[in-house]
Write an enzyme that holds these catalytic residues in place. Structure first.
Site, PDB file in Angstrom:
ATOM      1  CB  SER A 314       2.734   6.223  -2.617  1.00 47.82           C
ATOM      2  OG  SER A 314       1.720   5.388  -2.145  1.00 47.82           O
ATOM      3  CE  LYS A 339       4.154   1.669  -2.769  1.00 50.84           C
ATOM      4  NZ  LYS A 339       2.718   1.846  -2.466  1.00 50.84           N
ATOM      5  CD  GLN A 343       1.360  -1.429  -1.348  1.00 53.79           C
ATOM      6  OE1 GLN A 343       1.414  -0.215  -1.184  1.00 53.79           O
ATOM      7  NE2 GLN A 343       1.660  -1.998  -2.507  1.00 53.79           N
TER       8      GLN A 343
END
Length: 412
Positions: A314, A339, A343
């Protein structure tokens, strides 16, 4: 909400009102998780919602939802709590997307989620992600209950409290893993095709996000555990401190770093990237592009080696992707987690929350690493059994290779 009372049960919610209630859930907020930006939903009365959301045309499609509710009230043999029904309906709607990173939090879950972002919470000390519809441990933080119990990065969580969970059910598993300090939670994990049962006692977790140390020959080592609040200022402070101690080049260790706040990762990458250069950009389903640019920093052109592995995910990959595209660092270790989605977190009602995957992110050169990760310039394996015992820097072959490369850059 408005209830029309009748003699058959506590009442019937108008289909239009609840459909509009659901619509209200999915508007507004601003907070990212490859990073997180937060904001409250605007409180709107149902009558005002009709004007605010003129595009809602499928209210009738929700009628069967209330048909089921009415049947339950008429026939179910125990009392029914409307709040439980509503939460179940919302979670069912969210879970139907099949995205383990899109999650509705009730008040208790949302509080725990926000505490985790500070690095100070009750838990077992792991971060998980979904891969190939499995729940995979991205990292286990040193010294935590999970680490002491033997859970390691790369382990697959098969069962929690005897119940099997898939990657698409990750939020359900996480809600069971959370709990009170001093209470045990039981796991079945899989490692190298072998399943084993473990019990872990929850405790108070306090993470130090940035660690700094001078190594030999003018080399400074900065270890980043996660990207939480104020991590970027701590990171800059670590660089400055090591420079004052004589550091001429740096090793940045992102191994086992599961990510966190996007804004923090942008600020950290900015230390090594010229001002106003692209660090990352996002694309949503409408093709809308948002670009995040470097703030500029004091360490552009400094000799730099970055350590990554399968636990680097991430926000870690945001930093790594930018540095790699600009040739600002040499990468050592293993392929990162992969990833490449972002979000947003929305406040819902007074105390609940909704985390939604809203876009994919891309490195400055347009690479999306979701599902593939970032390949290091030099793949280096750790010795067999390395993670099982007490950490020994001299046996850390990845760090030793990074040190060798950096010393070469410095001419030592």
């Amino acid at each position: 909400m408005y209830y029309d009372q009748d003699e058959r049960g506590p009442g019937r919610i108008g289909a239009k009102a609840l459909a509009l209630f659901f619509a209200a859930i999915v508007i507004a907020g601003i907070s990212f998780l490859a990073g997180t930006l937060m904001g409250p939903l605007k409180a709107v009365e149902p009558s005002g919602l009709e004007a605010q959301f003129p595009g809602i045309t499928d209210i009738e499609d929700f009628e069967k939802l209330f048909e089921v509710r009415e049947t339950l009230y008429q026939t179910y043999y125990k009392d029914i709590d409307d709040s439980v029904l509503i939460e179940g309906a919302i979670k069912g709607m969210v879970n139907s997307l099949g995205d383990p990173y899109t999650v509705f939090f009730n008040a208790e879950e949302y509080s725990a989620f926000n505490e985790e972002g500070t690095g100070n919470y009750v838990g077992i000390g792991i971060m998980v992600g979904a891969k190939d519809d499995k729940i995979v441990v991205i990292t286990t933080f040193d010294g935590t209950p999970a680490y002491k119990a033997g859970i390691r990065s790369g382990d697959v969580i098969v069962k929690v409290e005897g119940v099997e969970y898939k990657g698409s059910q990750m939020d359900q598993a996480v809600s069971i893993i959370r709990g009170e300090a001093g209470q045990a939670v039981n796991f079945t994990i899989e490692r190298d095709g072998i399943q084993m049962d473990l019990s872990v006692v929850r405790d108070h977790i306090k993470l130090v996000n940035v660690e700094a140390e001078m190594l030999e020959s003018g080399v400074g080592l900065v270890t980043l555990l996660q990207f939480s609040e104020n991590t970027s200022s701590e990171f800059k402070g670590a660089l400055d401190s090591l420079k004052a101690q004589g550091a001429k080049g740096f090793i940045v260790d992102l191994r086992g770093n599961p990510g966190g706040y996007l804004d923090e990762s942008i600020k950290i990458a900015s230390n090594f990237i010229r001002k106003d250069a692209d660090v990352v950009y996002t694309l949503d389903k409408f093709g809308q592009k948002k670009t995040y640019k470097s703030y500029g920093g004091d360490y552009m052109g400094v000799p730099l080696v970055v350590l990554i592995d399968e636990g680097s995910a991430s926000a870690s990959e945001v930093v790594a992707g930018a540095l790699k595209d600009y040739g600002a660092a040499t990468f050592v270790g293993h392929n990162s987690f992969g990833k490449g989605i972002v979000q947003m977190v929305y406040n819902v009602g007074e105390a609940e929350g909704l985390k939604v995957t809203v876009s994919s992110y891309y490195s400055p050169k347009g690479t999306n690493i979701h599902g593939t990760g970032i390949m290091p310039d030099l793949v280096v394996d750790l010795p067999e059994g390395f993670s099982e015992g007490e950490y020994d820097r001299l046996k850390d072959t990845q760090l030793q290779k990074a040190l060798e490369i950096l010393k070469g850059k410095l001419g030592n």
